[in-house]
Write a protein that holds these residues in place. Sequence first.
Motif, PDB file in Angstrom:
ATOM      1  N   ALA A  15       0.817  -1.213   0.000  1.00 27.62           N
ATOM      2  CA  ALA A  15       0.000   0.000   0.000  1.00 27.62           C
ATOM      3  C   ALA A  15       0.854   1.267   0.000  1.00 27.62           C
ATOM      4  O   ALA A  15       0.362   2.342  -0.312  1.00 27.62           O
ATOM      5  CB  ALA A  15      -0.940  -0.001   1.206  1.00 27.62           C
ATOM      6  N   LEU A  16       2.110   1.139   0.376  1.00 28.46           N
ATOM      7  CA  LEU A  16       2.982   2.312   0.405  1.00 28.46           C
ATOM      8  C   LEU A  16       3.986   2.235  -0.744  1.00 28.46           C
ATOM      9  O   LEU A  16       4.599   1.194  -0.946  1.00 28.46           O
ATOM     10  CB  LEU A  16       3.754   2.376   1.721  1.00 28.46           C
ATOM     11  CG  LEU A  16       3.097   3.161   2.834  1.00 28.46           C
ATOM     12  CD1 LEU A  16       1.916   2.406   3.388  1.00 28.46           C
ATOM     13  CD2 LEU A  16       4.088   3.425   3.936  1.00 28.46           C
ATOM     14  N   GLN A  17       4.118   3.307  -1.444  1.00 30.04           N
ATOM     15  CA  GLN A  17       5.014   3.298  -2.599  1.00 30.04           C
ATOM     16  C   GLN A  17       5.803   4.582  -2.678  1.00 30.04           C
ATOM     17  O   GLN A  17       5.355   5.625  -2.202  1.00 30.04           O
ATOM     18  CB  GLN A  17       4.200   3.180  -3.891  1.00 30.04           C
ATOM     19  CG  GLN A  17       3.586   1.832  -4.107  1.00 30.04           C
ATOM     20  CD  GLN A  17       2.782   1.800  -5.385  1.00 30.04           C
ATOM     21  OE1 GLN A  17       2.344   2.836  -5.863  1.00 30.04           O
ATOM     22  NE2 GLN A  17       2.605   0.622  -5.919  1.00 30.04           N
ATOM     23  N   GLN A  18       6.940   4.457  -3.310  1.00 29.01           N
ATOM     24  CA  GLN A  18       7.682   5.644  -3.683  1.00 29.01           C
ATOM     25  C   GLN A  18       7.847   5.627  -5.187  1.00 29.01           C
ATOM     26  O   GLN A  18       7.945   4.566  -5.797  1.00 29.01           O
ATOM     27  CB  GLN A  18       9.051   5.649  -3.011  1.00 29.01           C
ATOM     28  CG  GLN A  18       9.016   6.335  -1.672  1.00 29.01           C
ATOM     29  CD  GLN A  18      10.358   6.301  -0.992  1.00 29.01           C
ATOM     30  OE1 GLN A  18      11.048   5.299  -1.003  1.00 29.01           O
ATOM     31  NE2 GLN A  18      10.729   7.407  -0.398  1.00 29.01           N
ATOM     32  N   LEU A  19       7.868   6.772  -5.789  1.00 34.29           N
ATOM     33  CA  LEU A  19       7.932   6.864  -7.243  1.00 34.29           C
ATOM     34  C   LEU A  19       9.306   7.331  -7.667  1.00 34.29           C
ATOM     35  O   LEU A  19      10.006   8.015  -6.926  1.00 34.29           O
ATOM     36  CB  LEU A  19       6.889   7.863  -7.741  1.00 34.29           C
ATOM     37  CG  LEU A  19       5.455   7.612  -7.292  1.00 34.29           C
ATOM     38  CD1 LEU A  19       4.561   8.717  -7.789  1.00 34.29           C
ATOM     39  CD2 LEU A  19       4.968   6.265  -7.797  1.00 34.29           C
ATOM     40  N   ALA A  20       9.675   6.940  -8.860  1.00 33.92           N
ATOM     41  CA  ALA A  20      10.937   7.416  -9.410  1.00 33.92           C
ATOM     42  C   ALA A  20      10.825   7.424 -10.921  1.00 33.92           C
ATOM     43  O   ALA A  20      10.140   6.567 -11.490  1.00 33.92           O
ATOM     44  CB  ALA A  20      12.087   6.502  -8.980  1.00 33.92           C
ATOM     45  N   PRO A  21      11.455   8.372 -11.553  1.00 36.28           N
ATOM     46  CA  PRO A  21      11.453   8.355 -13.022  1.00 36.28           C
ATOM     47  C   PRO A  21      12.319   7.207 -13.518  1.00 36.28           C
ATOM     48  O   PRO A  21      13.201   6.712 -12.819  1.00 36.28           O
ATOM     49  CB  PRO A  21      12.058   9.703 -13.413  1.00 36.28           C
ATOM     50  CG  PRO A  21      12.363  10.413 -12.166  1.00 36.28           C
ATOM     51  CD  PRO A  21      12.223   9.490 -11.023  1.00 36.28           C
TER      52      PRO A  21
ATOM     53  N   GLU B 101       4.129   5.372 -20.124  1.00 36.17           N
ATOM     54  CA  GLU B 101       3.717   4.430 -19.085  1.00 36.17           C
ATOM     55  C   GLU B 101       4.900   3.708 -18.474  1.00 36.17           C
ATOM     56  O   GLU B 101       4.785   3.083 -17.430  1.00 36.17           O
ATOM     57  CB  GLU B 101       2.677   3.432 -19.605  1.00 36.17           C
ATOM     58  CG  GLU B 101       3.028   2.696 -20.870  1.00 36.17           C
ATOM     59  CD  GLU B 101       2.533   3.427 -22.112  1.00 36.17           C
ATOM     60  OE1 GLU B 101       2.962   4.582 -22.307  1.00 36.17           O
ATOM     61  OE2 GLU B 101       1.739   2.867 -22.877  1.00 36.17           O
ATOM     62  N   ARG B 102       6.060   3.787 -19.144  1.00 37.66           N
ATOM     63  CA  ARG B 102       7.248   3.130 -18.598  1.00 37.66           C
ATOM     64  C   ARG B 102       8.280   4.116 -18.099  1.00 37.66           C
ATOM     65  O   ARG B 102       9.382   3.725 -17.727  1.00 37.66           O
ATOM     66  CB  ARG B 102       7.881   2.246 -19.664  1.00 37.66           C
ATOM     67  CG  ARG B 102       7.057   1.012 -19.890  1.00 37.66           C
ATOM     68  CD  ARG B 102       7.579   0.265 -21.076  1.00 37.66           C
ATOM     69  NE  ARG B 102       6.696  -0.850 -21.350  1.00 37.66           N
ATOM     70  CZ  ARG B 102       7.019  -2.108 -21.114  1.00 37.66           C
ATOM     71  NH1 ARG B 102       8.184  -2.403 -20.629  1.00 37.66           N
ATOM     72  NH2 ARG B 102       6.162  -3.065 -21.385  1.00 37.66           N
ATOM     73  N   ALA B 103       7.931   5.366 -18.117  1.00 31.21           N
ATOM     74  CA  ALA B 103       8.915   6.375 -17.713  1.00 31.21           C
ATOM     75  C   ALA B 103       8.906   6.597 -16.206  1.00 31.21           C
ATOM     76  O   ALA B 103       9.504   7.541 -15.711  1.00 31.21           O
ATOM     77  CB  ALA B 103       8.638   7.684 -18.445  1.00 31.21           C
ATOM     78  N   TRP B 104       8.208   5.751 -15.476  1.00 25.16           N
ATOM     79  CA  TRP B 104       8.221   5.872 -14.018  1.00 25.16           C
ATOM     80  C   TRP B 104       8.136   4.481 -13.410  1.00 25.16           C
ATOM     81  O   TRP B 104       7.684   3.542 -14.055  1.00 25.16           O
ATOM     82  CB  TRP B 104       7.050   6.722 -13.532  1.00 25.16           C
ATOM     83  CG  TRP B 104       5.710   6.098 -13.787  1.00 25.16           C
ATOM     84  CD1 TRP B 104       5.030   6.077 -14.973  1.00 25.16           C
ATOM     85  CD2 TRP B 104       4.903   5.367 -12.862  1.00 25.16           C
ATOM     86  NE1 TRP B 104       3.861   5.390 -14.849  1.00 25.16           N
ATOM     87  CE2 TRP B 104       3.743   4.944 -13.549  1.00 25.16           C
ATOM     88  CE3 TRP B 104       5.040   5.031 -11.511  1.00 25.16           C
ATOM     89  CZ2 TRP B 104       2.745   4.210 -12.937  1.00 25.16           C
ATOM     90  CZ3 TRP B 104       4.026   4.296 -10.903  1.00 25.16           C
ATOM     91  CH2 TRP B 104       2.903   3.896 -11.618  1.00 25.16           C
ATOM     92  N   THR B 105       8.579   4.360 -12.166  1.00 25.58           N
ATOM     93  CA  THR B 105       8.446   3.089 -11.455  1.00 25.58           C
ATOM     94  C   THR B 105       7.966   3.374 -10.046  1.00 25.58           C
ATOM     95  O   THR B 105       8.161   4.474  -9.524  1.00 25.58           O
ATOM     96  CB  THR B 105       9.789   2.349 -11.325  1.00 25.58           C
ATOM     97  OG1 THR B 105      10.730   3.264 -10.773  1.00 25.58           O
ATOM     98  CG2 THR B 105      10.286   1.830 -12.632  1.00 25.58           C
ATOM     99  N   ALA B 106       7.365   2.375  -9.457  1.00 27.57           N
ATOM    100  CA  ALA B 106       6.985   2.457  -8.051  1.00 27.57           C
ATOM    101  C   ALA B 106       7.766   1.389  -7.328  1.00 27.57           C
ATOM    102  O   ALA B 106       7.958   0.298  -7.851  1.00 27.57           O
ATOM    103  CB  ALA B 106       5.493   2.213  -7.890  1.00 27.57           C
ATOM    104  N   ARG B 107       8.225   1.710  -6.136  1.00 29.96           N
ATOM    105  CA  ARG B 107       8.962   0.713  -5.361  1.00 29.96           C
ATOM    106  C   ARG B 107       8.569   0.831  -3.902  1.00 29.96           C
ATOM    107  O   ARG B 107       8.031   1.868  -3.495  1.00 29.96           O
ATOM    108  CB  ARG B 107      10.465   0.917  -5.528  1.00 29.96           C
ATOM    109  CG  ARG B 107      10.918   2.284  -5.100  1.00 29.96           C
ATOM    110  CD  ARG B 107      12.410   2.441  -5.271  1.00 29.96           C
ATOM    111  NE  ARG B 107      12.797   3.827  -5.161  1.00 29.96           N
ATOM    112  CZ  ARG B 107      12.997   4.486  -4.038  1.00 29.96           C
ATOM    113  NH1 ARG B 107      12.823   3.862  -2.892  1.00 29.96           N
ATOM    114  NH2 ARG B 107      13.359   5.747  -4.033  1.00 29.96           N
ATOM    115  N   PRO B 108       8.810  -0.232  -3.133  1.00 28.63           N
ATOM    116  CA  PRO B 108       8.490  -0.157  -1.704  1.00 28.63           C
ATOM    117  C   PRO B 108       9.301   0.946  -1.036  1.00 28.63           C
ATOM    118  O   PRO B 108      10.372   1.324  -1.524  1.00 28.63           O
ATOM    119  CB  PRO B 108       8.907  -1.525  -1.159  1.00 28.63           C
ATOM    120  CG  PRO B 108       9.068  -2.401  -2.336  1.00 28.63           C
ATOM    121  CD  PRO B 108       9.346  -1.542  -3.507  1.00 28.63           C
TER     122      PRO B 108
END
Lengths: 228, 476
Positions: free
Chosen positions: B371-377, B384-391
Motif C-alpha cells: 500500500a505504500l510506494q515511492q515513485l521514481a522516473p 507508461e514506462r517512464a516511471w516506477t513504483a517501489r516499496p
Amino acid sequence: MNDALNTLMQDSRIWQGHKQVRNRHPAESTGYTALDNQLGGTGWPRGALTECLLDAPGIGELQLVLPLVRQLSHEGKCVFWLNPPHTPYAPAMARGGVDLERIIMVHPQSHSDLLWTLENCLRSPVTGLVLAWPGKLASRDIRRLQLAAEAGSNICILFRDREFAGHSSPAALRLELTAGSHQDLKINILKRRGGWPGQRCTLSLQRTETAPVSRTPAAHGARAASQP
Amino acid sequence: MRRIMLWIYLHFPHLLLDQIRRCRPPEAPLVITDGQRQTVLQACPAALQQGIHPGMRLKTALTLCAELEILCSDRHREHQLLEDQARWLYRHASPVSLCPPDGVLAEIGSLERLYGGLPAVWQTLEQTLEDRQLTAWLATGHTPLAARLLARSGQGECTPDKARMEQALARLPLPLAEFDSATLKRLERLGLSRLGEVFSLPAAELARRLTPEVLAHTQKIRGTRADPRQSWQPPHTFRQQVDFLQEIEQTQGLLFPLQRLLNELEEDLCWHQKDTDCLLLVLKHRHHEPTRIRIRTSGPEHRASTFLNLIRLRLEQHSLKAPVAALILAVRRFLDYQPAGGSDLLGESQDLNEAWHTLISRLQARLGEQALQQLAPQGDHRPERAWTARPVTLTNKPRPEQSQALPARPFWLLQGPAPLDQVPETWLSGPERISGGWWDGQRVQRDYYIARLSGGQLAWLFRDLNGGWFVHGLFG
C-alpha cells in the motif's frame, strides 16, 4: 441599565470584535504572491486542515501545491499522497524540482484505513504535508483530523468534490477551485480562520509552454472519436 | 597451573509444566502424562496437594481430582525447552552442554573470578531461575557426573570443596547412582546400599565381577577417568513456542503471551547485540494448517514494545480462522546492531530517523506493504514506462540534479489511456511524436498534443497509429 449592560458584556456568548485575539498561526507561503495576499499575507496554515474543492482533477490543483511540495521535500519532510485519483507522474514532478525520495504514496483499502492513515501521518513529526483525496467525510472525522494536524503541526490539504462547498466544515481554510478560461485557476476563498471569506483571485499557471500547434491536429479525427 | 574444573548441573524436574504454568495464570491442577496417557509424569503443586504424585496411574489421579488438566509429554518439545534453558545459561557460563531430557551442565570453575566467588555465580543462577519462574535443582560437582547425581538427588549444594562433595556422593543411595537395572540388582544382592560402598571396592574386582562399564561409570563419577562432554553452541536463530491448554479464540488473548515472548526476544537480541527487521509468527491450530504472519519493521529494531505495537496492528486486521493451540515466534534474520550515530547533541536528527521508521512500520503493518510506494522516473520514452513504483525505503543518497530540460509532462498520468469522448476546446501544443518499444515488443507510436477540455482540464492527448484519440494524462 449600565449594570445590565455590564453583565451582558461578561456573557461569554457575546462576541466582541475588539477583543479578538489575532490568531497568527504559522503558515507556509503558497509560492503565489497573489494568493498569499488574499490569505492575509500568510499562506497554507500549519497545524490545520485546508480543503480544496474542485469539480475534477486536472484543472491545476497540483500546480497550486507544487511550490509547497517542492519546498517541504527539500527540507527533508515527508509528503504523503493518500488515495490520489490518478498516478502522480514521476518525470513531471522531477521536472518540477520535487525531491521524489520524500514523496510517499499511500493507497489504503478502506475508508476507515484512510482516516487512520491520515491521522497517523498528521501526528508524526516526520511529516510535512499530507495531500489527501478522502471523498466523503463526516464532520466528526474532519474535526478529528483537525486535532491530529494541530498535534503534529503539519499541513493537510484535502481535495474534495465541489458539491461539498455548501456543507459546513471545521477546516481552517476552504478554497473553491475552478478552471479559468485560459490556463489559469480561479480561487474563491470560502472560509478562512481569522479572516473574512469571499476573496477571489486568479492565478495564471504557466503549466505548459504554449507552443502554437504546428499543424491542425486532424480536428476531424478528434470529432470522429466523439461520435462513435 | 592446572585449573580446577568445577561443574554445575541444573536439573529441571518438570520443565514442560513450568513452561505452561508461566504462560497462563494457574487454574485447575495440571499434570503431564506419558505418551499413552497412562501414568502421571509431572504434577503441579496444586495437583500434589490433592494427593497426586508422579508415577501414579492417570485413572487414580482422575479419581482424586476430577477437574484435572492433562497434557501429554512430547519429546521434541521437551528438547526445545531444554535448548531454551541452555540459551540463557550460555549467557552466564560456558561451556554448556545438554543432558537430555531434563538437565543442563555448565563449567563454572573458570567463572569464579569473573563473578567474584562461587556463591555469586550460584546466586546469579538462582535469581535468573526465579525470574523465569523455573524449578531447578542445582548442584556443583568436581566431575560432570558427580554434579548430575547430586543435583538429581536433590541434595546439591554450593561448594568447591572436593572432599565434601565426595562425602555427599558416598552417602547417595544406590538407586540414585544411575547404574543400569541389572547392575543395580547385582550390587544390591551383594549387600551394598550406598554409593560409597561401591567406591571402596577394588577396581580390578569391580571390573571382573561386574562389567568394565560399571567400573568406568564409577571412575567417571570420581574423576579418575576422562568424561568429555560435547559443548553446546547457541543456534543463530530465535524460536520460542507457547502452548495453550485452552485454545485461544480471540486475537486479543494472544497479546499477553506474546508480550513475554517479545521480552525474551529483546533480551536475546540485546545479548547478541543484534537487531532484526522481520519476525515470523506462527499460530498453530488443531485441525487446520498453521497461520503464518510475517511482521516487518521498516528498519532494524530490537525493542519489544515496538514489535508488540506492530503485531497488535496486524492482529487487529487479522481474524483467526480457527482457535489457536500454540504460538511460535521465530526470528531468522539478524542485523548488526547499529549504534546511534550522526546525531547532534540534542539527538534531534536521530529522533526523526526513528520517527520515520516508526511511522512507516505502523502504516505497513496495518495497510500491507504494497500500500505504500515511492515513485521514481525511469529512462524510457514511453510514458507508461517512464516511471516506477517501489516499496518505501529511507535513503539519504544525494538527489540527482534536476534538469529543466525534461519535456513538459502532466502531473497526473491516467491508469491507462482513456478514449477521448469530446472535442477539445482549444489545442495548445503538439504534436510531439513518441515512438519506441520496438525492442521489447511493446511498440508505441503516438503523436501527443496538449489541449484544453471542456471542463477546463488541461489534457495530454495522443493519436495512435490507427487514428484513435486517447487521453493519457492531465496537467493537474
